[in-house]
Design a protein around this motif. Structure first.
Motif, mmCIF file in Angstrom:
data_model
loop_
_atom_site.group_PDB
_atom_site.id
_atom_site.type_symbol
_atom_site.label_atom_id
_atom_site.label_comp_id
_atom_site.label_asym_id
_atom_site.label_seq_id
_atom_site.Cartn_x
_atom_site.Cartn_y
_atom_site.Cartn_z
ATOM 1 N N ALA A 99 0.963 -1.163 0.053
ATOM 2 C CA ALA A 99 0.023 -0.005 0.074
ATOM 3 C C ALA A 99 0.921 1.221 -0.029
ATOM 4 C CB ALA A 99 -1.025 -0.221 1.082
ATOM 5 N N GLU A 100 1.921 1.324 0.805
ATOM 6 C CA GLU A 100 2.671 2.386 0.961
ATOM 7 C C GLU A 100 3.528 2.813 -0.694
ATOM 8 O OE1 GLU A 100 5.082 5.142 3.827
ATOM 9 O OE2 GLU A 100 3.560 3.677 4.200
ATOM 10 N N MET A 101 3.895 1.452 -1.216
ATOM 11 C CA MET A 101 4.343 1.906 -2.504
ATOM 12 C C MET A 101 3.749 2.379 -3.699
ATOM 13 S SD MET A 101 6.907 -1.554 -2.786
ATOM 14 C CE MET A 101 7.640 -1.344 -4.270
ATOM 15 N N LEU A 102 2.379 2.389 -3.208
ATOM 16 C CA LEU A 102 1.204 2.807 -4.301
ATOM 17 C C LEU A 102 0.827 4.134 -3.992
ATOM 18 C CD1 LEU A 102 -1.189 -0.193 -4.825
ATOM 19 C CD2 LEU A 102 0.442 0.429 -6.457
ATOM 20 N N GLY A 103 1.584 4.553 -2.930
ATOM 21 C CA GLY A 103 1.335 6.171 -2.528
ATOM 22 C C GLY A 103 0.484 6.589 -1.393
ATOM 23 N N HIS A 104 -0.025 5.665 -0.824
ATOM 24 C CA HIS A 104 -0.854 5.733 0.612
ATOM 25 C C HIS A 104 -0.041 5.689 1.729
ATOM 26 C CE1 HIS A 104 -4.623 5.416 -2.113
ATOM 27 N NE2 HIS A 104 -3.844 4.622 -2.803
ATOM 28 N N ASP A 105 -0.665 6.491 2.620
ATOM 29 C CA ASP A 105 0.070 6.642 4.095
ATOM 30 C C ASP A 105 -0.234 5.338 4.833
ATOM 31 O OD1 ASP A 105 1.126 7.341 6.270
ATOM 32 O OD2 ASP A 105 -0.412 8.989 6.699
ATOM 33 N N ALA A 106 0.900 4.849 5.332
ATOM 34 C CA ALA A 106 0.585 3.627 6.219
ATOM 35 C C ALA A 106 1.501 3.630 7.442
ATOM 36 C CB ALA A 106 1.041 2.223 5.357
ATOM 37 N N SER A 107 1.521 5.194 7.983
ATOM 38 C CA SER A 107 2.431 5.084 9.094
ATOM 39 C C SER A 107 1.924 4.634 10.478
ATOM 40 C CB SER A 107 2.278 7.004 9.271
ATOM 41 O OG SER A 107 1.052 7.461 9.425
ATOM 42 N N PHE A 108 0.786 4.143 10.419
ATOM 43 C CA PHE A 108 0.308 3.481 11.731
ATOM 44 C C PHE A 108 0.803 2.325 11.808
ATOM 45 C CE2 PHE A 108 -2.522 2.054 8.280
ATOM 46 C CZ PHE A 108 -2.542 0.970 8.403
ATOM 47 N N GLY A 109 1.377 1.458 10.837
ATOM 48 C CA GLY A 109 2.187 0.275 11.043
ATOM 49 C C GLY A 109 3.903 0.528 11.083
ATOM 50 N N HIS A 110 4.329 1.602 11.049
ATOM 51 C CA HIS A 110 5.690 1.566 11.016
ATOM 52 C C HIS A 110 6.255 1.272 12.422
ATOM 53 C CE1 HIS A 110 5.629 5.274 8.136
ATOM 54 N NE2 HIS A 110 5.145 4.174 7.555
ATOM 55 N N ILE A 111 5.501 1.349 13.456
ATOM 56 C CA ILE A 111 6.055 0.839 14.636
ATOM 57 C C ILE A 111 6.117 -0.795 14.891
ATOM 58 C CG2 ILE A 111 3.904 0.840 15.820
ATOM 59 C CD1 ILE A 111 7.601 1.509 17.249
ATOM 60 N N HIS A 112 5.179 -1.404 13.962
ATOM 61 C CA HIS A 112 5.308 -2.784 13.918
ATOM 62 C C HIS A 112 6.379 -3.083 13.159
ATOM 63 C CE1 HIS A 112 1.278 -3.345 15.957
ATOM 64 N NE2 HIS A 112 0.998 -1.934 15.169
ATOM 65 N N ALA A 113 6.944 -2.690 12.192
ATOM 66 C CA ALA A 113 7.814 -2.918 11.206
ATOM 67 C C ALA A 113 9.183 -2.830 12.266
ATOM 68 C CB ALA A 113 8.135 -1.973 10.116
ATOM 69 N N VAL A 114 9.188 -1.740 13.010
ATOM 70 C CA VAL A 114 10.352 -1.623 13.922
ATOM 71 C C VAL A 114 10.504 -2.797 15.003
ATOM 72 C CG1 VAL A 114 11.585 -0.002 15.701
ATOM 73 C CG2 VAL A 114 10.563 0.903 13.820
ATOM 74 N N LYS A 115 9.262 -3.151 15.622
ATOM 75 C CA LYS A 115 9.390 -4.551 16.389
ATOM 76 C C LYS A 115 9.743 -5.611 15.627
ATOM 77 C CE LYS A 115 5.852 -2.635 19.170
ATOM 78 N NZ LYS A 115 4.411 -2.778 19.816
ATOM 79 N N MET A 116 9.507 -5.943 14.530
ATOM 80 C CA MET A 116 10.053 -6.839 13.718
ATOM 81 C C MET A 116 11.412 -7.029 13.340
ATOM 82 S SD MET A 116 8.211 -8.730 10.274
ATOM 83 C CE MET A 116 6.892 -9.156 11.504
ATOM 84 N N THR A 117 12.096 -5.818 13.442
ATOM 85 C CA THR A 117 13.344 -6.035 13.206
ATOM 86 C C THR A 117 14.230 -6.780 14.555
ATOM 87 O OG1 THR A 117 13.867 -3.776 14.375
ATOM 88 C CG2 THR A 117 13.572 -3.995 11.888
ATOM 89 N N HIS A 118 13.637 -6.572 15.581
ATOM 90 C CA HIS A 118 14.164 -7.336 16.938
ATOM 91 C C HIS A 118 13.844 -8.915 17.140
ATOM 92 C CE1 HIS A 118 14.672 -3.336 18.517
ATOM 93 N NE2 HIS A 118 13.465 -3.067 18.344
ATOM 94 N N ASP A 119 13.246 -9.305 16.103
ATOM 95 C CA ASP A 119 12.948 -10.686 16.056
ATOM 96 C C ASP A 119 13.899 -11.627 15.890
ATOM 97 O OD1 ASP A 119 11.463 -13.657 15.032
ATOM 98 O OD2 ASP A 119 9.772 -12.227 15.807
ATOM 99 N N GLU A 120 14.220 -12.928 16.340
ATOM 100 C CA GLU A 120 15.209 -13.781 16.239
ATOM 101 C C GLU A 120 15.208 -14.583 15.161
ATOM 102 O OE1 GLU A 120 17.964 -13.692 18.135
ATOM 103 O OE2 GLU A 120 17.010 -12.412 19.552
ATOM 104 N N SER A 121 13.933 -14.528 14.424
ATOM 105 C CA SER A 121 14.110 -15.520 13.280
ATOM 106 C C SER A 121 14.374 -14.655 11.954
ATOM 107 C CB SER A 121 12.470 -15.725 13.097
ATOM 108 O OG SER A 121 12.133 -16.484 11.763
#
Length: 950
Positions: A76-98
């Motif tokens: 959705a973000e690549m198509l030009g829409h605002d998905a800022s509500f999910g940015h924090i979830h992407a940051v959290k996923m960088t801490h995952d061990e998998s």
């Protein structure tokens, strides 16, 4: 639709286990692909974002499902829409061990955030931890994210770990570490300046990928300081030689070309290091010759390498063999049917003519074909080439072509560029003042608003000053012709404002000078101009001033002139105008009408526009008045700085700044304290007088006034005092990072191959065929193209001129052209090698006679007898080779021989390479002469017009 169905089938296969995604993701991609409009696509994405917002708010979402939700957010973000509500979830996923989840998190974070985002501070610690991981895939993911997210402030936090990774056992990690250091250097050169030696070490890495990645930061460093990297020339040449000899693994080949992108980057580096350096350039000639010989013109990537090789040769110290090879390759580009290759050929030809202008004469018809090509990009590139080739002999034809093209285009940016080039060429190479005025009239008529006002002032000054000689008759004729031309043009609609200003000024100064036109007629024309432009105060001001001059000149000559009723109504209207400038001019005209002849002669002297006005800055003419006032008891003037009890506004401002600096908040972070106290935000809004700002104006760009608050406040001399106020208002709005737009221009030749005419034939007869015979078999060149080529490129071939003279003997102009275009045969003689010419000097050529004292002969005593160069005597075979001068664009005699920079210093002879003719005996004699002097001639261009018209 068939393509969308194929994509749908592939996605369906992926949903069945290939990608591991759900049917919801498949339906989303499919529905977006089948959307019939942008509005429908936006509705689909909006519904998807609402669904994702509800799903992400659920705390019990499985980790695998969270990965898919993030991928849908990225979509959705690549198509030009605002998905800022999910940015924090992407940051959290960088801490995952998998590892798959961590890499997905890094991918999403890299696309969602940039170095200035507030959430980046949460990712820096994760990147530091992952850079120390034992899994090299995790390290690579962290390095990739660091290139995107680490800003100038966070570079010191990760820099030591990135430097340690340069010695990692995995080549992929070393390559990404070099790329990360390069990115850090681009953002903050001072933070990586002490690590330059690491780039030199990685240049010797065993892995070609790491070595190729190191070339990018080294190229940036060499651009900044080439002299510090001269010692690497031999290393770069050796690497390029190994690559050209296919010593790298075949995995680096692209369309059967060995590591082409490494070759291109090395050629760019060598072009910078060899510029103006004869010794460094001498090390490059051999490998450049190998690249030319092995060059493949059957693919786009092979042509790209050859083009970059031409750019390198045009930048380094010139060599005759290399120039011949570059000219031959350029000829292949120009003869191609592909517009892309023609474009490359025109650009390469523009680079080569800076070194040897005679190269252009061999491709004159190709240049003319490109000039008449419907491809607008190719036509613009050809105009750039003609701009570089312009001199006094062909300026009229080139400028006329540019103006004709400027009239037909609508792109204002390029129209401004063409207009500025026409003005520059006309000012520099104008053959006469009359032609210059006519050319300027055309430029102002069709692009007046796009031309700098300075050009208009120069034109008016030229008309006023004339030829600058004592010939008053010629000056009067120049002004009369200008008045005649402007009276014909002034009635045309939609003339630019700057051009109307010139017309009004010329008519006011010289409209009645020769007595050809009456004062009433000129005043009527000026009234029409003022009446036709009621909203342009500048044009009306020029018109009323011109009317004032006409009345002044008539009164000074003792002639009685009646005021036209419509002109009187215009003066009454301007007397009540809102513009004070127009009011003043109207009142001045009314006052002038009441003066006598003597007063008018003193106020408005005739033809005094070029006289210098002496300004008495001390106002000494008021000394008597001031002295009389003192005698009557007036108080003397006291400067403001010496007055007691008066505090200036500036003092109030400084005091207010000191009072508020202790109470205002500071919003700047991570900054050193300023050297001087800066103003802070004041709780009150004060108005203080500030000087009106002055803005720099470009020479080729007209400044356009726009109503704004600053302009209104500047008019009254008051502005809001905003010193020290931070320029950042709130958080930055959402905007996806700008990425370079991909090129949409269609290319006719793919990487897979081009037409076999470009380089497939190996027959020498086909290579030596002329441009006209290859494109049009058994078809003669049109007479119009021949005349255009003669105008652009100077002298014509002797036989071509003789043929035209026989065909059109009655035309006197053809007789004059034939008489002036008789070429002089060039004589070969052995002369000592002269110092290298100035490659940037494109002006009129100087005398080609050798200097009286040869500096190399004077150095023989210092070098010893063993280092003296033997003199090679002229052979009979070489002395018999004489070639006529073919339609040179530079009609003056310019030496075309370039001293060879080969590795054999014993040959101190300039060899003029003669072109091979169709005669086999002449070719054999030329080869025999070339073998004696050790140079193999590579010029294979025939005598063009002799073969076509002989």
């Amino acid at each position: 639709m068939e393509q969308l169905r194929t994509i749908g089938r592939e996605l369906a296969m992926g949903s069945q286990g290939g990608w591991g995604q759900s049917k919801e993701f498949l339906d989303l991609v499919k529905s977006i692909g089948e959307a019939r409009s942008k509005a429908e696509e936006d509705r689909i994405i909006s519904r998807e974002l609402d669904h994702l917002k509800r799903r992400l708010a659920d705390p019990d979402v499985p980790r695998r499902k969270m990965k898919e939700l993030l991928l849908r957010l990225v979509y959705a973000e690549m198509l030009g829409h605002d998905a800022s509500f999910g940015h924090i979830h992407a940051v959290k996923m960088t801490h995952d061990e998998s590892l798959p989840l961590k890499r997905t998190g890094y991918l999403a974070v890299s696309l969602f955030l940039d170095e200035r985002h507030d959430l980046v501070i949460l990712v820096v610690n994760t990147i530091q931890k992952d850079l120390r991981s034992d899994n090299y895939l995790v390290v690579c993911a962290a390095l990739t994210a660091a290139c995107r997210l680490i800003g100038e402030e966070a570079i010191p936090a990760v820099l030591p770990q990135v430097v340690e990774l340069l010695a990692h056992p995995k080549e992929a990690v070393r390559k990404k570490a070099v790329m990360a250091l390069h990115r850090f250097y681009q953002r903050s050169p001072s933070s990586v300046s002490h690590l330059v030696s690491n780039f030199r070490k990685r240049l010797c890495d065993n892995d070609p990928g790491v070595m190729g990645a190191t070339l990018c930061p080294l190229y940036d460093l060499i651009l900044e300081d080439p002299n510090s990297y001269k010692d690497l020339v031999v290393s770069f040449v050796n690497i390029l030689k190994q690559v050209a000899e296919r010593r790298l693994p075949t995995s680096y080949d692209y369309h059967q070309m060995p590591a082409p992108f490494i070759q291109i980057k090395l050629l760019k580096i060598l072009a910078v290091l060899g510029s103006g350096d004869k010794q460094a350039s001498g090390n490059m000639y051999m490998v450049l010759g190998d690249i030319f010989r092995k060059g493949d013109t059957a693919s786009n990537i092979g042509n790209a390498i050859l083009y970059e090789c031409i750019c390198c040769i045009s930048s380094i110290f010139p060599n005759a063999k290399m120039l011949d090879a570059a000219a031959e390759t350029t000829s292949k580009f120009l003869k191609s049917d592909s517009h892309n290759l023609k474009y490359m050929g025109i650009d390469a030809l523009g680079r080569l003519i800076k070194i040897n202008p005679d190269i252009a004469e061999e491709h004159q018809l190709a240049v003319i074909d490109c000039l008449e090509d419907p491809d607008d990009t190719l036509k613009r590139k050809t105009f750039e080439l003609l701009y570089k080739m312009t001199k006094s002999t062909n300026v009229e034809v080139i400028v006329d072509r540019m103006i004709e093209y400027m009239i037909n285009i609508t792109d204002h940016h390029y129209k401004t560029e063409i207009a500025s080039r026409c003005v520059e060429l006309a000012e520099q190479f104008a053959p006469s003042n009359q032609w210059f005025i006519q050319t300027m009239n055309k430029v102002f008529e069709h692009a007046g608003d796009l031309v700098n006002i300075r050009v208009a002032h120069n034109l008016m000054r030229l008309i006023a000053e004339g030829f600058g000689e004592e010939d008053e008759g010629a000056d009067s004729q120049l002004r009369s012709s200008a008045v005649d031309s402007y009276l014909r043009i002034v009635g045309e609609p939609k003339l630019p404002s700057s051009f109307l200003q010139i017309i009004c000024w010329v008519l006011g100064e010289y409209g009645t000078a020769d007595g050809k036109y009456s004062a009433s007629y000129i005043i009527g024309k000026l009234y029409d101009v003022a009446e036709a432009h009621p909203t342009d105060d500048t044009v009306r001001a020029y018109a009323i001033s011109a009317i004032l001059k006409i009345f002044a000149f008539e009164i000074a000559l003792g002639r009685k002139i009646d005021m036209l009723p419509e002109c009187q109504s215009l003066i009454d209207e301007l007397s009540a105008s809102h513009s004070t400038d127009l009011q003043q001019r109207a009142y001045e005209l009314q006052a002038l009408l009441g003066l006598d002849k003597q007063a008018v002669e003193n106020v408005m002297p005739a033809d005094a526009s070029c006289e210098d006005i002496e300004i008495d800055r001390n106002l000494s003419f008021l000394n008597g008045y001031v002295q009389q006032a003192f005698e009557n008891g007036a108080a003397p003037y006291i400067p403001e700085s010496e007055r007691s009890g008066v505090v200036s506004v500036g003092n109030y401002k400084a005091q207010d700044q000191q009072e508020t600096s202790a109470h205002a908040l500071r919003f700047e972070a991570y900054e050193l304290p300023p050297a001087a106290s800066q103003a802070s935000i004041s709780p009150t809004t004060d108005l203080v007088p500030v000087p009106e700002p002055s803005y720099y104006k470009e020479d080729h760009q007209m400044s356009r006034s726009q109503p704004s608050g600053d302009s209104l406040s500047g008019e009254f001399g008051l502005k809001l005092r905003l010193d020290g106020v931070q320029k950042k208002w709130g958080r930055p709005a959402y905007s996806s990072s700008s990425t370079p737009s991909s090129s949409t221009s269609s290319q006719q030749a793919t990487n897979g191959g081009v037409s076999s005419e470009v380089g497939g034939s190996t027959s020498s007869q086909a290579r030596e065929s002329t441009y006209g015979s290859k494109r049009q078999q058994a078809t003669e060149v049109s007479a119009e193209k021949q005349r255009l080529a003669a105008s652009l490129f100077g002298k014509a071939d002797r036989k071509a001129q003789a043929g035209r003279k026989t065909a059109k003997e009655s035309s006197s102009t053809e007789k004059v052209a034939t008489a002036n275009a008789t070429p002089q045969p060039a004589k070969e003689q052995v002369i000592p090698s002269a110092p290298p010419p100035d490659l940037l000097d494109l002006g009129e050529p100087v005398s080609s006679s050798p200097p009286l004292a040869d500096p190399f002969t004077q150095l023989e005593g210092l070098l010893g007898p063993a280092s003296a160069s033997p003199v090679v005597s002229e052979t009979p075979a070489s002395s018999t080779l004489k070639t006529p001068d073919l339609m040179s664009i530079f009609s003056d005699d310019v030496q075309t021989g370039v001293t060879s920079g080969s590795t054999e210093p014993s040959l101190g002879v300039n060899v003029v390479a003669a072109k091979k003719g169709p005669s086999l005996q002449d070719a054999l004699q030329k080869d025999a002469a070339a073998r004696q002097v050790g140079v193999t001639p590579t010029g294979n261009n025939p005598i063009l017009f002799k073969d076509l018209l002989g």
